[in-house]
Design a protein around this motif. Structure first.
Motif, PDB file in Angstrom:
ATOM      1  N   PRO A 234       0.809  -1.227   0.000  1.00  0.00           N
ATOM      2  CA  PRO A 234       0.000   0.000   0.000  1.00  0.00           C
ATOM      3  C   PRO A 234       0.838   1.272   0.000  1.00  0.00           C
ATOM      4  O   PRO A 234       0.474   2.264  -0.641  1.00  0.00           O
ATOM      5  CB  PRO A 234      -0.828  -0.126   1.281  1.00  0.00           C
ATOM      6  N   GLU A 235       1.969   1.250   0.709  1.00  0.00           N
ATOM      7  CA  GLU A 235       2.763   2.467   0.804  1.00  0.00           C
ATOM      8  C   GLU A 235       3.419   2.820  -0.522  1.00  0.00           C
ATOM      9  O   GLU A 235       3.803   3.977  -0.748  1.00  0.00           O
ATOM     10  CB  GLU A 235       3.825   2.346   1.907  1.00  0.00           C
ATOM     11  N   PHE A 236       3.552   1.850  -1.447  1.00  0.00           N
ATOM     12  CA  PHE A 236       4.155   2.153  -2.749  1.00  0.00           C
ATOM     13  C   PHE A 236       3.263   3.116  -3.527  1.00  0.00           C
ATOM     14  O   PHE A 236       3.734   4.111  -4.078  1.00  0.00           O
ATOM     15  CB  PHE A 236       4.380   0.872  -3.560  1.00  0.00           C
ATOM     16  N   TYR A 237       1.979   2.816  -3.581  1.00  0.00           N
ATOM     17  CA  TYR A 237       1.055   3.701  -4.302  1.00  0.00           C
ATOM     18  C   TYR A 237       1.057   5.084  -3.660  1.00  0.00           C
ATOM     19  O   TYR A 237       1.109   6.107  -4.358  1.00  0.00           O
ATOM     20  CB  TYR A 237      -0.352   3.110  -4.277  1.00  0.00           C
ATOM     21  N   ASP A 238       1.004   5.128  -2.335  1.00  0.00           N
ATOM     22  CA  ASP A 238       0.972   6.415  -1.630  1.00  0.00           C
ATOM     23  C   ASP A 238       2.236   7.225  -1.893  1.00  0.00           C
ATOM     24  O   ASP A 238       2.185   8.458  -1.989  1.00  0.00           O
ATOM     25  CB  ASP A 238       0.809   6.184  -0.122  1.00  0.00           C
ATOM     26  N   ALA A 239       3.377   6.539  -1.992  1.00  0.00           N
ATOM     27  CA  ALA A 239       4.641   7.244  -2.197  1.00  0.00           C
ATOM     28  C   ALA A 239       4.867   7.626  -3.652  1.00  0.00           C
ATOM     29  O   ALA A 239       5.391   8.709  -3.949  1.00  0.00           O
ATOM     30  CB  ALA A 239       5.806   6.373  -1.704  1.00  0.00           C
ATOM     31  N   PHE A 240       4.455   6.757  -4.578  1.00  0.00           N
ATOM     32  CA  PHE A 240       4.804   6.958  -5.986  1.00  0.00           C
ATOM     33  C   PHE A 240       3.795   7.829  -6.733  1.00  0.00           C
ATOM     34  O   PHE A 240       4.188   8.621  -7.604  1.00  0.00           O
ATOM     35  CB  PHE A 240       4.922   5.599  -6.686  1.00  0.00           C
ATOM     36  N   ASP A 241       2.519   7.686  -6.425  1.00  0.00           N
ATOM     37  CA  ASP A 241       1.494   8.371  -7.220  1.00  0.00           C
ATOM     38  C   ASP A 241       1.699   9.889  -7.288  1.00  0.00           C
ATOM     39  O   ASP A 241       1.554  10.478  -8.357  1.00  0.00           O
ATOM     40  CB  ASP A 241       0.100   8.035  -6.679  1.00  0.00           C
ATOM     41  N   PRO A 242       2.047  10.567  -6.171  1.00  0.00           N
ATOM     42  CA  PRO A 242       2.263  12.019  -6.284  1.00  0.00           C
ATOM     43  C   PRO A 242       3.413  12.402  -7.205  1.00  0.00           C
ATOM     44  O   PRO A 242       3.439  13.524  -7.725  1.00  0.00           O
ATOM     45  CB  PRO A 242       2.560  12.430  -4.827  1.00  0.00           C
ATOM     46  N   ASN A 243       4.366  11.485  -7.428  1.00  0.00           N
ATOM     47  CA  ASN A 243       5.503  11.796  -8.292  1.00  0.00           C
ATOM     48  C   ASN A 243       5.093  12.025  -9.748  1.00  0.00           C
ATOM     49  O   ASN A 243       5.829  12.643 -10.515  1.00  0.00           O
ATOM     50  CB  ASN A 243       6.529  10.658  -8.249  1.00  0.00           C
ATOM     51  N   ARG A 244       3.920  11.515 -10.128  1.00  0.00           N
ATOM     52  CA  ARG A 244       3.453  11.669 -11.500  1.00  0.00           C
ATOM     53  C   ARG A 244       3.120  13.121 -11.840  1.00  0.00           C
ATOM     54  O   ARG A 244       3.083  13.506 -13.018  1.00  0.00           O
ATOM     55  CB  ARG A 244       2.216  10.815 -11.744  1.00  0.00           C
ATOM     56  N   ALA A 245       2.885  13.926 -10.814  1.00  0.00           N
ATOM     57  CA  ALA A 245       2.411  15.294 -11.044  1.00  0.00           C
ATOM     58  C   ALA A 245       3.425  16.136 -11.806  1.00  0.00           C
ATOM     59  O   ALA A 245       3.044  17.033 -12.567  1.00  0.00           O
ATOM     60  CB  ALA A 245       2.078  15.962  -9.702  1.00  0.00           C
ATOM     61  N   ALA A 246       4.717  15.872 -11.630  1.00  0.00           N
ATOM     62  CA  ALA A 246       5.742  16.708 -12.259  1.00  0.00           C
ATOM     63  C   ALA A 246       5.582  16.771 -13.769  1.00  0.00           C
ATOM     64  O   ALA A 246       5.741  17.831 -14.384  1.00  0.00           O
ATOM     65  CB  ALA A 246       7.135  16.181 -11.893  1.00  0.00           C
ATOM     66  N   TYR A 247       5.246  15.640 -14.423  1.00  0.00           N
ATOM     67  CA  TYR A 247       5.100  15.589 -15.880  1.00  0.00           C
ATOM     68  C   TYR A 247       3.710  15.099 -16.300  1.00  0.00           C
ATOM     69  O   TYR A 247       3.499  14.761 -17.457  1.00  0.00           O
ATOM     70  CB  TYR A 247       6.169  14.679 -16.485  1.00  0.00           C
ATOM     71  N   ASN A 248       2.785  15.062 -15.340  1.00  0.00           N
ATOM     72  CA  ASN A 248       1.429  14.577 -15.628  1.00  0.00           C
ATOM     73  C   ASN A 248       1.483  13.212 -16.304  1.00  0.00           C
ATOM     74  O   ASN A 248       0.821  12.957 -17.320  1.00  0.00           O
ATOM     75  CB  ASN A 248       0.679  15.577 -16.513  1.00  0.00           C
TER      76      ASN A 248
END
Length: 451
Positions: A147-161
């Motif tokens: 579960p913590e992988f999604y929580d940690a990684f998903d916000p990283n997508r915002a930089a380049y959408n």
């Protein structure tokens, strides 16, 4: 025809020489490519062709977007290697002349246009906390992700959408898969697809019917519904807390207000299940010995190893303790196997802790006591205890009747707490109560709680 169109046509032709998507795959791919959805969730049956589809989409994205960084994630790195790498499915999906090289150790395919595709697992969570990808991301078999992988990684997508495809068969219980899926279904800016096995026209209907009858005969119709119809249904395995439901959960402020009238009667206690690598859990409980009520007030559920030092966790424990009730004489305990935690709490905070009594108490008996307390309506859970509730709601014996040895950190803490309290639903306790606390005629009577 412009050079750009010619290049596009060559790429599509090169990919389609090896792969012709069927209608259900086309519909999913169009949501990403034609309709420009950045979030796509696919609840799929087995043999839909989901892994083939995501390999196609990763190659297509890498070829059409020079310099893009594209990732395929399975639940575990070893699983990613088995699913897409050892089989050469990912490396050989498209024309080899597009590929500059490949790195077997990193499971990375560099393309001649500067793009790459990399395969990895959600168990490698710390390696991706700072990664900000500018390509397509795939989460395969999402129900088994950390579960913590999604929580940690998903916000990283915002930089380049960066676009994300989440795909997999549904789970047999409520978990992060269910929560994310439901959020996608409600959001018109996200795409959701329900894709049972029958959507694949190349799967024999006779074979499917034979499989359905076979599973029903074995008493596993839930497996048929989940893995082939792509429906989330409860497993045939035994749920340990079948009586748990959200009616036990109360807003924290409302719960704290309700126990204020019994403040002087309550006993306050927390126990920790320390860890240095997996999950460091702490549970805070208030207990009314006269009514036998157990109030699960708050929790710590740390899974980031960088935050698991005793100095950091200890500070959070004491802050939560004092916020809940700074005047109480708290009992404080820990899993007796983690003496290092007690020693460091004493060194850093001068706090003495009591060890658990798990070596003298049977685990199954402790779980039975928790179940009995719930059935007697003696447990109320604060909405702060999200992970604790999830543990209890998703706690199943396996098909051999064995109690699991994972995802039970605060369940264990609750067992330790009940043992420390000598909790029993059959004992009596008396209390002096003043009938006239504000003056006048004063008498005393006995309150006896027989439960």
């Amino acid at each position: 025809m412009t050079p750009e169109i010619e290049a596009y046509a060559r790429i599509i032709q090169g990919l389609h020489e090896k792969f012709q998507p069927h209608p259900a795959q086309i519909k999913i791919g169009q949501a990403l490519i034609r309709d420009n959805f950045k979030d796509v969730f696919v609840e799929a049956g087995r043999n839909l062709g989901k892994t083939t589809l995501v390999c196609y989409l990763l190659w297509r994205w890498a070829a059409l977007n020079p310099g893009s960084e594209n990732y395929y994630f399975a639940p575990y790195m070893k699983q990613a290697r088995e699913i897409v790498w050892a089989s050469y499915m990912l490396q050989n999906f498209g024309p080899r002349e597009w590929v500059f090289d490949e790195n077997n150790t990193e499971m990375r395919i560099p393309f001649r246009n500067g793009s790459f595709i990399k395969a990895d697992g959600s168990d490698n969570v710390n390696a991706y906390r700072g990664v900000k990808p500018n390509g397509l991301i795939v989460f395969d078999e999402f129900k088994d992700f950390r579960p913590e992988f999604y929580d940690a990684f998903d916000p990283n997508r915002a930089a380049y959408n960066a676009p994300l495809i989440i795909i997999g068969t549904p789970p047999d219980r409520q978990c992060q898969f269910s929560e994310v899926r439901d959020a996608y279904k409600k959001n018109p800016t996200k795409a959701y697809f329900h894709a049972p096995t029958t959507d694949n026209p190349y799967i024999s209907k006779e074979w499917l019917e034979s499989k359905r009858l076979e599973l029903i005969e074995r008493g596993e119709e839930d497996v048929w519904q989940r893995e082939y119809l792509a429906l989330q249904v409860t497993s045939g395995a035994t749920k340990i807390f079948p009586m748990i439901d959200k009616s036990l959960v109360k807003p924290h402020g409302e719960l704290m207000h309700s126990i204020m009238r019994d403040l002087k009667r309550l006993e306050w206690i927390w126990f920790a299940d320390p860890a240095a690598a997996s999950t460091f859990a702490v549970l805070f409980v208030a207990y009314n010995p006269y009514t036998k009520m157990l109030y699960l007030l708050d929790e710590i559920y740390e899974q980031n190893q960088a935050q698991m030092t005793v100095v950091q966790i200890g500070k959070r424990i004491l802050e939560k303790r004092d916020e809940l009730n700074s005047r109480a004489e708290w009992r404080q305990g820990y899993d007796e196997a983690a003496t290092w935690f007690q020693n460091e709490m004493l060194d850093h905070f001068s706090e003495h802790l009591e060890p658990s009594q798990k070596s003298a108490n049977d685990k199954e008996s402790g779980l039975t006591l928790i179940k009995d307390a719930i059935l007697k309506n003696k447990v109320i859970i604060s909405d702060r205890c999200v992970k604790t509730f999830r543990e209890m709601d998703n706690y199943y014996k396996d098909r051999n009747g064995n109690i699991p040895k994972k995802d039970d950190h605060n369940i264990d803490n609750l067992r330790y707490i009940l043992a420390a309290l000598y909790y029993s639903l059959h004992s009596e306790k008396e209390e002096e109560i003043d009938d006239y606390p504000l003056g006048g005629r004063s008498t005393s009577r006995k309150l006896t709680g027989i439960l």
